[in-house]
Enzyme design. Structure first.
Site, PDB file in Angstrom:
ATOM      1  N   GLY A 163      -9.404  34.216 -47.209  1.00  0.00           N
ATOM      2  CA  GLY A 163     -10.411  33.461 -47.950  1.00  0.00           C
ATOM      3  C   GLY A 163     -11.774  33.680 -47.325  1.00  0.00           C
ATOM      4  O   GLY A 163     -12.095  33.054 -46.330  1.00  0.00           O
ATOM      5  N   ARG A 164     -12.513  34.590 -47.917  1.00  0.00           N
ATOM      6  CA  ARG A 164     -13.754  35.033 -47.291  1.00  0.00           C
ATOM      7  C   ARG A 164     -14.807  33.919 -47.262  1.00  0.00           C
ATOM      8  O   ARG A 164     -15.373  33.609 -46.219  1.00  0.00           O
ATOM      9  CB  ARG A 164     -14.276  36.221 -48.086  1.00  0.00           C
ATOM     10  N   ASP A 203      -8.277  33.864 -53.722  1.00  0.00           N
ATOM     11  CA  ASP A 203      -9.320  33.065 -53.074  1.00  0.00           C
ATOM     12  C   ASP A 203      -9.725  31.854 -53.906  1.00  0.00           C
ATOM     13  O   ASP A 203     -10.358  30.939 -53.386  1.00  0.00           O
ATOM     14  CB  ASP A 203     -10.562  33.925 -52.810  1.00  0.00           C
ATOM     15  N   LEU A 206       1.001  39.254 -46.380  1.00  0.00           N
ATOM     16  CA  LEU A 206       2.121  38.508 -46.966  1.00  0.00           C
ATOM     17  C   LEU A 206       1.625  37.441 -47.934  1.00  0.00           C
ATOM     18  O   LEU A 206       2.302  37.109 -48.902  1.00  0.00           O
ATOM     19  CB  LEU A 206       2.954  37.844 -45.866  1.00  0.00           C
ATOM     20  N   GLN A 207       0.451  36.896 -47.669  1.00  0.00           N
ATOM     21  CA  GLN A 207      -0.088  35.817 -48.513  1.00  0.00           C
ATOM     22  C   GLN A 207      -0.221  36.232 -49.972  1.00  0.00           C
ATOM     23  O   GLN A 207      -0.113  35.412 -50.867  1.00  0.00           O
ATOM     24  CB  GLN A 207      -1.475  35.404 -48.013  1.00  0.00           C
TER      25      GLN A 207
END
Lengths: 406, 406
Positions: free
Chosen positions: B181-182, B138, B296-297
Site C-alpha cells: 500500500g504505497r 490498494d 502473496l498478498q
C-alpha cells in the site's frame, strides 16, 4: 494402568494442527477412569516448572473442537530445553500434582526433552508414563512417513508458489522466495506441487540436501530466464556451501542463536535480499523480486490440509491408547499403509529424539534443482482435499494473426 | 451502437479477482450482436502495440469460468504507461483490427492510460468506446466505495495477522509485518479485522496517512510489550516521516523506480529488517521477528472473498452494458447501497484517472496506531463468507491452583 492426572504440553514452533493433537489427547483420555483430571501446561516445560496449569477437564468439548481447528499452540510454547536440574524441578511439580501421564507435543528438540524426562523418571523410580506426540513443519523426524504440521505448511507453500508463478507470468522477471526448513528440504520441495504446465514455476528449487554454489545458481537462473523469459525460484533457508556453512549465516552480521544452539534463520529476510541483489547485479536483469514466506508458513489461518488435521488428531488419540494399554514410554510415529492410508506405531524415544531426517535422494532430481515424481506421489495425498487449481487461457490455438507487424 | 470487435486488456499489479472482471466483460459482450469478436490483448497496452491478441470468442465458457476463479492476470500485464506516440501506435492497431470497444482493467495508472486513449481517440475522430474497469489491492481509486481486488487482499492480510497473533502469543516477543500500500493504508488497516479479544494483535498499526516517527514508534512498542508481554505490529510499506520521505526509501541504498516514477517498495524486505533491528537494539528485546507479506498478498491462490469475486465479475459485466447502451467513455465505480449491497455507476475518466484516495480520518483512531469501528463496519462485509475464526482455551476460569510456588 497408572492412576493419576494426565498432563499435556506443546513445545517448539507452532503448526496449523498442533491443537488437534492436544484435543485428541484430552478427549481420548476422558474415556479412561484412571485419569483423574487432564491438565495442560502453559508454554511447554516452562509452564510445568512454573506450575502454570489449566484444568482442561473443565473445558467444554465444543470449545476444544473449535480450538482444535485453530492454528498455533493454544497452550503456548517454549524453546526451553531441560537439562538435569530442569528435569528435577519438573518431577517435583509432577509429583506434587499427582501427574502420572505426561504428553509432550513437539518436534526434534521436544522429543529429546521427553527422552530426558523419561530417563530421569526411571532413574528416580518415579512412576510416570511419557509419550512424545510428533509435530514439525520441517518433516524431519526419523521413523515417520511424515509429521503432523508438515502437510498444512506444505499446502501453504504450494498455494503460495502457484499464485507467485501466475503473478510472475503476468509481469515477467525473476521471483525468488525463501522457505523454512533448517536441515530438511521437504517444505521447500513442496513449492513444486502447484506446477501444472511444463513452463510453470518454480523453475529452480534449492534444497539444503545439496551444496549451494553461487556461480552455478547464477548460471541456472540465466538459462531459465533465457528459456522462459522469466524465472521463479524456491530457496530453502538452510542452503549452505560445500563446507556446510549456511549461505544465510555467511551474510548475517548478527548471528542470533537460540537455547538449542540453533542459528536463527527465520524472521529475517537477508537471504532473499542477498540472492535477488546478486541476480540483479550479476545477470543485469531489471525486475527481480524476493519474498521470505516467513511465519505465515506455519501460522496462517484458513489454509490447512484436512488429512493433516485428521492425522494430528489421531496421533493425540493414539498417544493416550499407548500410554494406557502399553508398557513403554515412546514417540508416536506415522506409517503409510496405502495410497492413501496411515497407521501409527510407538517408537522408542531414543530412536527418534535428536535425530534429523532429510530428503532421500529418490525425491531429488539429478539436476539438484528439481524434485522427482516419487516426491510428487509422496506429498500429493498429504495436501488434502479441495486444493485450488490454476487455469489458463488457451493461447496457441486462439492467437489472432497479426495484420501490421510482419 | 458501434459495430466491431471488442478488446479487453489487464494492466498493473495482478489481483485475486481481476480475471473475474475480464470474464464478466467477455461473456456479457457475447450477448450483443454488434460485437463481432472479443479479443484479449496480452500484457496490457504492450500487447496492443505488439498485436499480441487472443481470440477469446474461441475460448470455452467452461474454461473462462475456471480462469475467472484463478488469481493473477490471465492475459498478462504491463507497467507501460502510454504517451501520445504510444497511443498513436495503439490506434493504428485498433483500426487495423476493427476494434470498436476497448476495456482496460486496472488501477490508478491504467485509468490514466484509458483517459489518454479516450481523449486521443476523440481528437482523431476515431470511433472508439473505452471503459476503465477498476481493480487495485490498494483500494485507492476515488469515487469508489472500494475496488475489486482489495477485499481478497484484505482477507489475506486479516488471516495472516490472525495466525501471526496466535503464533506470537504461543512464543511471545515482537512480531512485525510489512503490508503493501504505497499511499493508502486500507490494506494495512485490514490487519485488525482478525482481532477478537482485547489483547489480540496487531497491537500497533502504522499507516501512510500518518507521519512515522521512530522515537514515537519505539515508545509505542515498549509500552505494548510491557503491558502484554508481547507485541504484534502492522506496518504499511508506504510509511514516511513528517517531510514525506518514505522510511523505506531512507534506507534503500538502490532506489529502483518504475516507468511511472514510482519508487519500488515491494519485493524488498529492508523496511521490516530495519524496524526489527531498531527494536532489538534500542529496546533490548531478544525475540524480534519481521516478515514482509510480499507478493502473496495479491497472488496467493485459495484465499479469496466471494463478495470480491462477485463484484469484480459484475464490474466487467457493467462495463459492457455501459459501452453498449451509454453515450460516454468512463470508469466503472462501485457504490455501497446497503449493509451489504452495492450498485455501479459510470464516472468520467478524468474524475478517476491519476487521483489517489487515502483512508478518511474517521477510519483511523485518534492514537494514529489503530483503526476505528467505522472502518471495521466498512471492511467486514467485503471479506466475504466463511472467514476463519480463532478460538482460545479459557484460561482464567480453568487455571489450576499452584501447590509449590507461593
Amino acid at each position: 494402568m497408572l492412576k493419576g492426572k494426565l498432563l499435556v504440553a506443546q513445545g517448539g514452533g507452532p503448526t496449523a494442527v498442533i491443537n488437534q493433537s492436544m484435543v485428541g489427547a484430552v478427549l481420548e483420555s476422558r474415556k479412561f477412569l484412571n485419569v483423574e483430571l487432564v491438565y495442560g501446561a502453559l508454554n511447554g516445560v516452562r509452564g510445568i516448572v512454573d506450575e502454570n496449569f489449566l484444568d482442561l477437564t473443565r473445558e467444554t468439548t465444543h470449545n476444544l473442537e473449535m480450538v482444535a481447528q485453530t492454528p498455533s499452540s493454544a497452550l503456548g510454547s517454549t524453546r526451553d530445553k531441560p537439562d538435569l536440574k530442569y528435569c528435577q524441578e519438573i518431577f517435583k511439580v509432577l509429583r506434587a500434582h499427582g501427574v502420572a501421564y505426561f504428553f509432550y507435543i513437539g518436534g526434534n528438540d521436544s522429543s529429546d526433552t521427553v527422552r530426558i524426562v523419561s530417563e530421569e523418571a526411571q532413574r528416580e523410580g518415579y512412576p510416570l508414563r511419557t509419550i512424545h506426540i510428533p509435530k514439525t513443519i520441517d518433516n524431519d523426524l526419523v521413523l515417520n512417513d511424515h509429521t503432523p504440521g508438515f502437510p498444512s505448511a506444505a499446502r501453504f507453500v504450494a498455494q503460495a508458489f502457484t499464485g507467485a508463478n501466475l503473478d510472475n507470468w503476468a509481469l515477467p522477471g525473476v521471483y525468488l522466495a525463501v522457505v523454512m526448513g533448517r536441515h530438511a528440504g521437504f517444505l521447500t520441495a513442496a513449492s513444486a506441487l502447484g506446477k501444472k504446465f511444463p513452463d510453470d514455476g518454480p523453475h529452480l528449487i534449492y534444497l539444503p540436501e545439496r551444496d549451494f554454489d553461487v556461480d552455478r545458481f547464477l548460471s541456472d537462473v540465466k538459462d531459465t530466464y533465457e528459456r522462459f523469459g522469466r524465472c521463479v525460484i524456491a530457496v530453502s533457508e538452510g542452503i549452505h556451501d560445500s563446507s556446510g556453512v549456511p549461505i544465510a549465516v555467511k551474510l548475517a552480521k548478527v548471528q542470533e542463536r537460540d537455547a538449542h544452539g540453533n542459528v536463527q534463520l527465520s524472521g529475517t529476510s537477508s537471504l532473499a535480499d542477498l540472492l535477488t541483489e546478486t541476480i540483479r547485479t550479476k545477470l543485469n536483469i531489471k525486475r527481480v523480486r524476493g519474498d521470505t514466506l516467513g511465519y505465515l508458513q506455519r501460522s496462517f489461518i484458513g489454509c490447512v490440509s484436512d488429512v493433516d488435521q485428521r492425522e494430528a488428531r489421531e496421533a493425540g488419540e493414539k498417544a493416550v491408547q499407548y500410554a494406557m494399554w502399553g508398557e513403554n514410554d515412546g514417540s508416536v510415529t506415522i506409517q503409510r499403509t496405502g495410497f492413501y492410508s496411515v497407521d501409527y506405531k510407538l517408537a522408542p524415544l531414543a530412536a527418534v529424539a535428536g535425530k534429523t531426517r532429510t530428503m532421500p535422494d529418490e525425491f531429488i532430481a539429478s539436476s539438484g534443482t528439481d524434485i522427482t515424481d516419487a516426491f510428487r506421489m509422496y506429498l500429493r495425498p498429504l495436501l488434502g482435499s479441495r486444493m485450488p487449481d490454476a487455469y489458463r487461457l488457451r493461447s496457441e490455438s486462439n492467437s489472432v494473426p497479426k495484420i501490421l507487424t510482419k
